[in-house]
Design a protein around this motif. Structure first.
Motif, PDB file in Angstrom:
ATOM      1  N   ARG A 154       7.456 -16.692   5.832  1.00  0.00           N
ATOM      2  CA  ARG A 154       8.388 -16.363   6.992  1.00  0.00           C
ATOM      3  C   ARG A 154       9.531 -15.438   6.631  1.00  0.00           C
ATOM      4  NH1 ARG A 154       6.642 -21.850   7.802  1.00  0.00           N
ATOM      5  NH2 ARG A 154       8.296 -22.656   6.851  1.00  0.00           N
ATOM      6  N   LEU A 155      10.136 -15.794   5.352  1.00  0.00           N
ATOM      7  CA  LEU A 155      11.483 -15.023   5.525  1.00  0.00           C
ATOM      8  C   LEU A 155      10.802 -13.527   5.245  1.00  0.00           C
ATOM      9  CD1 LEU A 155      14.356 -14.585   4.257  1.00  0.00           C
ATOM     10  CD2 LEU A 155      13.556 -15.087   2.072  1.00  0.00           C
ATOM     11  N   ILE A 156       9.870 -13.157   4.561  1.00  0.00           N
ATOM     12  CA  ILE A 156       9.403 -11.565   4.416  1.00  0.00           C
ATOM     13  C   ILE A 156       9.122 -11.195   5.692  1.00  0.00           C
ATOM     14  CG2 ILE A 156       7.595 -10.314   3.529  1.00  0.00           C
ATOM     15  CD1 ILE A 156       7.462 -11.883   1.115  1.00  0.00           C
ATOM     16  N   PRO A 201       8.381   2.762 -11.626  1.00  0.00           N
ATOM     17  CA  PRO A 201       9.607   2.353 -11.268  1.00  0.00           C
ATOM     18  C   PRO A 201      10.247   3.191 -10.254  1.00  0.00           C
ATOM     19  CG  PRO A 201       9.636   1.981 -13.680  1.00  0.00           C
ATOM     20  CD  PRO A 201       8.117   2.969 -12.982  1.00  0.00           C
ATOM     21  N   ARG A 202      10.194   4.681 -10.243  1.00  0.00           N
ATOM     22  CA  ARG A 202      10.694   5.571  -9.231  1.00  0.00           C
ATOM     23  C   ARG A 202       9.842   5.253  -7.888  1.00  0.00           C
ATOM     24  NH1 ARG A 202       9.980  10.997 -11.051  1.00  0.00           N
ATOM     25  NH2 ARG A 202      11.292  11.533  -9.193  1.00  0.00           N
ATOM     26  N   MET A 203       8.600   5.022  -8.045  1.00  0.00           N
ATOM     27  CA  MET A 203       7.862   5.010  -6.782  1.00  0.00           C
ATOM     28  C   MET A 203       8.185   3.796  -5.931  1.00  0.00           C
ATOM     29  SD  MET A 203       4.154   6.338  -8.184  1.00  0.00           S
ATOM     30  CE  MET A 203       3.198   6.538  -6.503  1.00  0.00           C
ATOM     31  N   ALA A 204       8.342   2.547  -7.117  1.00  0.00           N
ATOM     32  CA  ALA A 204       8.951   1.371  -6.327  1.00  0.00           C
ATOM     33  C   ALA A 204      10.065   1.201  -5.504  1.00  0.00           C
ATOM     34  CB  ALA A 204       8.684   0.335  -7.408  1.00  0.00           C
ATOM     35  N   SER A 205      11.059   2.182  -6.265  1.00  0.00           N
ATOM     36  CA  SER A 205      12.361   2.277  -5.501  1.00  0.00           C
ATOM     37  C   SER A 205      12.247   3.190  -4.227  1.00  0.00           C
ATOM     38  CB  SER A 205      13.276   2.595  -6.667  1.00  0.00           C
ATOM     39  OG  SER A 205      12.876   4.095  -6.796  1.00  0.00           O
ATOM     40  N   GLY A 206      11.216   4.010  -4.019  1.00  0.00           N
ATOM     41  CA  GLY A 206      10.926   4.820  -3.101  1.00  0.00           C
ATOM     42  C   GLY A 206      11.533   6.425  -3.487  1.00  0.00           C
ATOM     43  N   TYR A 222       7.499  -3.315 -13.624  1.00  0.00           N
ATOM     44  CA  TYR A 222       7.715  -2.075 -13.282  1.00  0.00           C
ATOM     45  C   TYR A 222       8.561  -1.566 -11.896  1.00  0.00           C
ATOM     46  CZ  TYR A 222       4.061  -1.646 -16.816  1.00  0.00           C
ATOM     47  OH  TYR A 222       3.227  -1.627 -17.710  1.00  0.00           O
ATOM     48  N   GLY A 223       9.372  -2.874 -11.595  1.00  0.00           N
ATOM     49  CA  GLY A 223      10.318  -2.548 -10.487  1.00  0.00           C
ATOM     50  C   GLY A 223       9.420  -3.174  -9.152  1.00  0.00           C
ATOM     51  N   CYS A 224       8.205  -3.936  -9.490  1.00  0.00           N
ATOM     52  CA  CYS A 224       7.409  -4.222  -8.302  1.00  0.00           C
ATOM     53  C   CYS A 224       7.943  -5.645  -7.958  1.00  0.00           C
ATOM     54  CB  CYS A 224       5.956  -3.946  -8.292  1.00  0.00           C
ATOM     55  SG  CYS A 224       5.525  -2.165  -8.829  1.00  0.00           S
ATOM     56  N   ALA A 225       7.733  -5.942  -6.741  1.00  0.00           N
ATOM     57  CA  ALA A 225       7.922  -7.453  -6.253  1.00  0.00           C
ATOM     58  C   ALA A 225       7.103  -8.479  -6.801  1.00  0.00           C
ATOM     59  CB  ALA A 225       8.010  -7.351  -4.827  1.00  0.00           C
ATOM     60  N   GLY A 226       6.043  -8.184  -6.936  1.00  0.00           N
ATOM     61  CA  GLY A 226       4.886  -9.347  -7.400  1.00  0.00           C
ATOM     62  C   GLY A 226       4.770 -10.256  -6.347  1.00  0.00           C
ATOM     63  N   ALA A 227       4.645  -9.928  -5.384  1.00  0.00           N
ATOM     64  CA  ALA A 227       4.438 -10.944  -4.089  1.00  0.00           C
ATOM     65  C   ALA A 227       2.936 -11.056  -4.014  1.00  0.00           C
ATOM     66  CB  ALA A 227       5.126 -10.454  -2.728  1.00  0.00           C
ATOM     67  N   SER A 228       2.866 -12.372  -3.057  1.00  0.00           N
ATOM     68  CA  SER A 228       1.377 -12.715  -3.010  1.00  0.00           C
ATOM     69  C   SER A 228       0.668 -11.687  -2.122  1.00  0.00           C
ATOM     70  CB  SER A 228       1.436 -13.929  -2.234  1.00  0.00           C
ATOM     71  OG  SER A 228       1.817 -14.001  -0.933  1.00  0.00           O
ATOM     72  N   ALA A 229      -0.693 -11.516  -2.120  1.00  0.00           N
ATOM     73  CA  ALA A 229      -1.529 -10.858  -1.128  1.00  0.00           C
ATOM     74  C   ALA A 229      -1.179 -11.092   0.239  1.00  0.00           C
ATOM     75  CB  ALA A 229      -3.036 -11.005  -1.360  1.00  0.00           C
ATOM     76  N   THR A 230      -1.085 -12.498   0.605  1.00  0.00           N
ATOM     77  CA  THR A 230      -0.702 -12.911   1.983  1.00  0.00           C
ATOM     78  C   THR A 230       0.665 -12.102   2.422  1.00  0.00           C
ATOM     79  OG1 THR A 230      -1.986 -14.810   1.849  1.00  0.00           O
ATOM     80  CG2 THR A 230      -0.456 -14.628   3.837  1.00  0.00           C
ATOM     81  N   ALA A 231       1.596 -12.370   1.570  1.00  0.00           N
ATOM     82  CA  ALA A 231       2.968 -11.715   1.796  1.00  0.00           C
ATOM     83  C   ALA A 231       2.879 -10.394   2.176  1.00  0.00           C
ATOM     84  CB  ALA A 231       3.861 -11.992   0.656  1.00  0.00           C
ATOM     85  N   TYR A 232       2.204  -9.529   1.133  1.00  0.00           N
ATOM     86  CA  TYR A 232       1.929  -8.233   1.285  1.00  0.00           C
ATOM     87  C   TYR A 232       1.280  -7.930   2.937  1.00  0.00           C
ATOM     88  CZ  TYR A 232      -0.064  -3.389   0.973  1.00  0.00           C
ATOM     89  OH  TYR A 232      -0.466  -2.139   1.340  1.00  0.00           O
ATOM     90  N   GLY A 233       0.201  -8.541   3.100  1.00  0.00           N
ATOM     91  CA  GLY A 233      -0.535  -8.545   4.320  1.00  0.00           C
ATOM     92  C   GLY A 233       0.587  -8.801   5.650  1.00  0.00           C
ATOM     93  N   ILE A 234       1.490  -9.897   5.152  1.00  0.00           N
ATOM     94  CA  ILE A 234       2.331 -10.050   6.623  1.00  0.00           C
ATOM     95  C   ILE A 234       3.367  -8.828   6.867  1.00  0.00           C
ATOM     96  CG2 ILE A 234       4.399 -11.504   7.185  1.00  0.00           C
ATOM     97  CD1 ILE A 234       2.733 -13.864   5.572  1.00  0.00           C
ATOM     98  N   ALA A 235       3.663  -8.210   5.744  1.00  0.00           N
ATOM     99  CA  ALA A 235       4.590  -6.977   5.720  1.00  0.00           C
ATOM    100  C   ALA A 235       3.779  -5.870   6.452  1.00  0.00           C
ATOM    101  CB  ALA A 235       5.068  -6.671   4.304  1.00  0.00           C
ATOM    102  N   CYS A 236       2.705  -5.693   6.041  1.00  0.00           N
ATOM    103  CA  CYS A 236       1.718  -4.744   6.885  1.00  0.00           C
ATOM    104  C   CYS A 236       1.814  -4.882   8.186  1.00  0.00           C
ATOM    105  CB  CYS A 236       0.580  -4.513   6.242  1.00  0.00           C
ATOM    106  SG  CYS A 236       0.581  -3.855   4.445  1.00  0.00           S
ATOM    107  N   GLY A 263      12.071   0.989  -0.346  1.00  0.00           N
ATOM    108  CA  GLY A 263      12.130   0.572  -1.549  1.00  0.00           C
ATOM    109  C   GLY A 263      12.904  -0.556  -1.866  1.00  0.00           C
ATOM    110  N   LYS A 264      14.234  -0.632  -1.124  1.00  0.00           N
ATOM    111  CA  LYS A 264      15.086  -1.691  -1.585  1.00  0.00           C
ATOM    112  C   LYS A 264      14.572  -2.854  -0.885  1.00  0.00           C
ATOM    113  CE  LYS A 264      19.249   0.973  -1.317  1.00  0.00           C
ATOM    114  NZ  LYS A 264      20.648   1.320  -0.398  1.00  0.00           N
ATOM    115  N   LEU A 265      13.699  -2.764   0.156  1.00  0.00           N
ATOM    116  CA  LEU A 265      13.193  -4.111   0.613  1.00  0.00           C
ATOM    117  C   LEU A 265      12.028  -4.678  -0.274  1.00  0.00           C
ATOM    118  CD1 LEU A 265      12.947  -3.303   4.452  1.00  0.00           C
ATOM    119  CD2 LEU A 265      14.422  -4.826   3.137  1.00  0.00           C
TER     120      LEU A 265
END
Length: 386
Positions: free
Chosen positions: A19-21, A120-125, A67-81, A55-57
């Protein structure tokens, strides 16, 4: 009292972190994107200055670890999408191609040096990537690709072209798939490489707030270490596509939700025959139909997300979600447009923009026909692709 946008309360199934995401991404797009996206669509532009903020988000490659990636769950990624595409499919495509395609390819199949150099550069944008698989004559049948990579004394030479490549014209690094003597391999092609050029596709009627390009490799010389070492065969790029399709099945729910919510607000404020049109039976029938299909698509995305988090999601599950949810989103967008009537054809409201975008979403990363055949094989055990 039930939420009219989420009658079943599906969002109550989210964890506190999810929900926070959702709220964080929704607040960002409502503030930074929604006020401007109609103009971007009309002008056919995408604001690259959003990349560092995304990238900051932590939205680029957010389901990846290290490598600078958030390591979130699949569902969290789906919610962001879902929240990204509630504003525009082009924004979700930008994030999806960066993370689920280009970054995932490097993360899965690249060497440690390649991962350290790019992720890392791609994760940051800071660096934008694209994914070159589709060719002018080979979309649904990537096995027929004509792009080739041949070994030389110092590395590789690529020849061929890729078409309909999101982010292609703005990418600093392209993941290009080519046929070699050892089968299909992936190659990292930096912008500025001799023999590598891009051409943006203009006059689009869909995904206008997105950069879509052609990639051309003409005697494009690459060093030996440009190849993604662990990429062998079509299973490699297809596994990346499945990650992106997962984001699409969630994103379509966001587009559908925005169309339904827009139609509901309009129906309650638009007065005809001395009353809001929301009080007429035919309008209520349309709104109820949209609400039913939206909740079923939402539940589908939620269930597939939980399957993916549990390690039990198969390609057929993703095809089910992509086929159903994009179809539902298109139907809702078109129905919502009828409620808005003439107002629905302007960029002041989102519904026809969503409908136009969803025409692309319907066919990219697997057409409806291809996903139908994936499910047909899952049901019968018989492949019917040829």
């Amino acid at each position: 009292m039930a939420d009219p946008i989420d009658l079943l309360g599906v969002a109550e199934l989210f964890s506190e972190e999810e929900r926070l995401i959702r709220d964080t991404v929704r607040e960002f797009v409502d503030d930074k994107v929604r006020p401007h996206v109609g103009r971007w669509f009309a002008d056919g532009t995408f604001p690259l200055e959003l990349a560092p903020e995304l990238g900051k988000l932590g939205l680029f490659g957010m389901h990846l670890t290290g490598y600078g990636c958030a390591g979130a769950s699949a569902t969290a990624y789906g919610i962001a999408c879902m929240e990204l595409e509630a504003v525009d499919s082009g924004l979700r495509s930008f994030v999806s191609v960066q993370g689920s395609l280009a970054m995932t390819a490097i993360h899965k199949f690249g060497s440690e040096q390649q991962k350290q150099q790019w992720l890392p550069r791609m994760a940051s944008g800071e660096a934008i990537g694209c994914f070159g698989l589709t060719e002018p004559d080979f979309g649904s049948n990537p096995a027929g690709m004509r792009t080739t990579a041949k070994r030389t004394a110092g590395g590789w030479v690529l020849n061929g072209s890729k078409l309909w490549i999101t982010n292609g014209g703005v990418a600093e690094i392209a993941v290009v798939w080519a046929r070699t003597e050892d089968g299909v391999r992936g190659f990292l092609v930096p912008r500025g490489t001799k023999g590598f050029t891009t051409r943006d596709i203009k006059d689009k009627l869909s995904l206008r707030a997105s950069v879509t390009s052609e990639l051309v490799m003409q005697d494009c010389e690459l060093p030996e270490d440009a190849v993604l070492a662990d990429s062998r065969g079509l299973r490699a790029p297809l596994s990346c596509l499945n990650e992106a399709r997962f984001g699409i099945l969630w994103g379509a729910v966001g587009a559908a939700r925005d169309c339904y919510a827009t139609a509901l607000r309009y129906a309650k404020s638009r007065v005809q025959f001395d009353r809001p049109i929301a009080g007429f039976q035919l309008t209520q029938q349309k709104l109820v139909g949209m609400a039913l299909e939206l909740e079923k698509a939402f539940l589908t995305a939620q269930h597939i997300g939980r399957l993916k988090d549990a390690g039990r999601c198969e390609a057929a599950h993703v095809s089910f979600g992509k086929l159903n949810n994009v179809r539902v989103a298109l139907d809702i967008a078109r129905e919502a447009r009828t409620i808005l009537a003439a107002s629905g054809i302007t960029t002041e409201y989102s519904v026809l923009r969503h409908a136009n975008n969803l025409e692309s979403v319907l066919t990219y990363e697997g057409t409806s026909e291809i996903h139908t055949l994936v499910l047909g094989e899952a049901i019968t055990g018989i492949g019917a692709y040829r």
